[in-house]
Motif scaffolding. Structure first.
Motif, PDB file in Angstrom:
ATOM      1  N   ARG A   1       3.982  -0.452  -3.212  1.00  0.00           N
ATOM      2  CA  ARG A   1       4.799  -0.489  -2.934  1.00  0.00           C
ATOM      3  C   ARG A   1       5.861  -1.419  -2.338  1.00  0.00           C
ATOM      4  O   ARG A   1       6.673  -2.302  -2.536  1.00  0.00           O
ATOM      5  N   TYR A   2       5.753  -1.580  -0.932  1.00  0.00           N
ATOM      6  CA  TYR A   2       6.100  -2.665  -0.441  1.00  0.00           C
ATOM      7  C   TYR A   2       5.414  -3.890  -0.268  1.00  0.00           C
ATOM      8  O   TYR A   2       6.173  -4.995  -0.186  1.00  0.00           O
ATOM      9  N   LEU A   3       4.206  -3.442  -0.339  1.00  0.00           N
ATOM     10  CA  LEU A   3       3.651  -5.218  -0.857  1.00  0.00           C
ATOM     11  C   LEU A   3       4.424  -6.317  -1.688  1.00  0.00           C
ATOM     12  O   LEU A   3       4.590  -7.132  -1.657  1.00  0.00           O
ATOM     13  N   HIS A   4       4.414  -5.354  -2.718  1.00  0.00           N
ATOM     14  CA  HIS A   4       5.145  -6.114  -3.983  1.00  0.00           C
ATOM     15  C   HIS A   4       6.133  -6.584  -3.904  1.00  0.00           C
ATOM     16  O   HIS A   4       7.303  -7.382  -4.400  1.00  0.00           O
TER      17      HIS A   4
ATOM     18  N   PRO B   1      -4.011  -4.823  -5.583  1.00  0.00           N
ATOM     19  CA  PRO B   1      -2.717  -5.035  -4.658  1.00  0.00           C
ATOM     20  C   PRO B   1      -3.514  -3.966  -3.861  1.00  0.00           C
ATOM     21  O   PRO B   1      -3.104  -3.395  -2.906  1.00  0.00           O
ATOM     22  N   GLU B   2      -3.804  -2.871  -4.629  1.00  0.00           N
ATOM     23  CA  GLU B   2      -4.196  -1.782  -3.690  1.00  0.00           C
ATOM     24  C   GLU B   2      -5.145  -1.789  -2.839  1.00  0.00           C
ATOM     25  O   GLU B   2      -4.614  -1.626  -1.397  1.00  0.00           O
ATOM     26  N   GLY B   3      -6.148  -2.546  -2.521  1.00  0.00           N
ATOM     27  CA  GLY B   3      -6.756  -3.348  -1.538  1.00  0.00           C
ATOM     28  C   GLY B   3      -5.978  -4.102  -0.542  1.00  0.00           C
ATOM     29  O   GLY B   3      -6.211  -3.364   0.674  1.00  0.00           O
ATOM     30  N   ILE B   4      -5.518  -5.162  -0.389  1.00  0.00           N
ATOM     31  CA  ILE B   4      -4.978  -5.419   0.180  1.00  0.00           C
ATOM     32  C   ILE B   4      -3.835  -4.717   0.536  1.00  0.00           C
ATOM     33  O   ILE B   4      -3.932  -4.973   1.784  1.00  0.00           O
ATOM     34  N   ALA B   5      -2.907  -3.615  -0.127  1.00  0.00           N
ATOM     35  CA  ALA B   5      -2.045  -3.315   0.751  1.00  0.00           C
ATOM     36  C   ALA B   5      -2.773  -1.936   2.207  1.00  0.00           C
ATOM     37  O   ALA B   5      -2.357  -2.556   3.034  1.00  0.00           O
ATOM     38  N   LYS B   6      -3.957  -1.874   2.033  1.00  0.00           N
ATOM     39  CA  LYS B   6      -4.568  -0.732   2.844  1.00  0.00           C
ATOM     40  C   LYS B   6      -4.911  -1.382   3.134  1.00  0.00           C
ATOM     41  O   LYS B   6      -5.046  -0.952   4.653  1.00  0.00           O
TER      42      LYS B   6
END
Length: 339
Positions: free
Chosen positions: A242-245, A230-235
């Motif tokens: 938080r917005y990704l989730h 999730p961290e790399g996907i959001a970046k």
């Protein structure tokens, strides 16, 4: 319906062979294995509406598989829509697994191998559309085959009652009306496929739906990266974790679970190809982002109910001659999969 076939008057020793022949004549050839070792009973009412083949199937629990050898013997291929009336159905096709309950629609392509598991007595309405009449590419069909279509909104909500009535009243339409109704079903299905396409256009670039589609595409293109998280996907999409989730709250699956599910689907697809030069299980797992073989085996079994090697053996048996016994995956929710 124009034709009703039932095992009721068939000697017990001949019921299974009779049922296989009935399926081959009215739908497509498949191998069938009854579940539970109990006497088997089934009823199939079939007919036509224009170019569509329609049927109502009521039967005891069984597993069925369509293999490459069955496909080679079929003169025409279809895209099928099942309307689950009672009981449950698990569909496996193209590395995907879908669980259908009463009120659900599921879609399969008879030009590709697939497996059906009915774990209890069931009733389902079936509509077979000629593949040649759809005007859809293989890539477009792959977006919906091997899946369950929700009936709470969109085309699914229109198709479910429409198809149920169409099948139940198949013998009441004039040839002209039947042709028009068949065209309507095909057009509705094409619209359903279009609904699954990623959003496009500059005006929708920042929309929620388009962003989710782009994220899913990013995940699919990077499944082989063990660091995909999730961290790399959001970046990569210039949003917060938080917005990704939050984006995926309405998708029915977390980002982490989606990454794992897609990796497992690709592994299952590749392991099912077989062949003399087939790669090892560990190399397939590594290619799709699993770095720990033991972890891969655990989550694969959690998703499909059998080990990766057992999955490969089952697929090889079916692909060889269709004489094996298909061990359909157990129905498990994503929340039950091992971490």
């Amino acid at each position: 319906m124009n034709l009703v076939l039932t095992t009721a008057a068939v000697p017990k020793k001949d019921q299974l062979a009779y049922w296989c022949e009935a399926l081959a004549e009215t739908r497509v050839p498949m191998a069938v294995t009854p579940r539970g070792g109990r006497p088997f009973a089934g009823r199939l009412a079939t007919g036509r509406v224009g170019c569509l083949r329609v049927a109502t199937v009521e039967a005891d629990a069984y597993r069925a598989g369509r293999t490459t050898s069955h496909i080679a013997r079929s003169a025409e291929q279809f895209v099928g829509i099942g309307v689950q009336i009672s009981g449950r159905t698990t569909l496996a096709q193209g590395g995907r697994r879908a669980d259908a309950g009463p009120g659900d629609l599921y879609v399969y392509d008879t030009a590709q191998p697939y497996f059906l598991d009915h774990p209890e007595r069931f009733s389902v309405r079936i509509v077979h559309m000629p593949r040649r009449a759809l005007g859809l590419s293989d890539a477009e069909l792959r977006r919906v085959t091997g899946t369950v279509i929700g009936t709470g909104h969109g085309c699914g909500a229109v198709l479910m009652p429409f198809l149920t009535t169409l099948v139940d009243s198949a013998d009441s339409y004039s040839p002209t009306a039947a042709g028009r109704l068949a065209t309507s079903v095909i057009e509705l299905f094409a619209t359903l496929v279009e609904e699954t396409a990623p959003a496009t256009g500059a005006e929708e670039e920042t929309s929620r739906g388009h962003l989710v589609a782009r994220i899913r595409d990013h995940i699919d293109r990077n499944l082989g990266d063990p660091a995909l998280a999730p961290e790399g996907i959001a970046k990569a999409h210039h949003i917060s974790v938080r917005y990704l989730h939050r984006l995926f709250e309405d998708e029915g699956i977390t980002v982490g679970r989606l990454v794992q599910r897609r990796r497992l689907e690709e592994c299952a697809r590749e392991l099912g190809r077989g062949g003399r030069a087939a790669p090892t299980v560990s190399s397939v797992a590594q290619r799709w982002g699993f770095v720990n073989p033991a972890h891969f085996s655990r989550v694969f079994r959690g998703a499909y109910g059998i080990s990766p090697r057992e999955w490969r053996s089952v697929q090889a048996a079916w692909n060889d001659d269709g004489s094996g016994t298909f061990a359909a995956p157990e129905r498990r929710s994503l929340h039950q999969l091992p971490g």
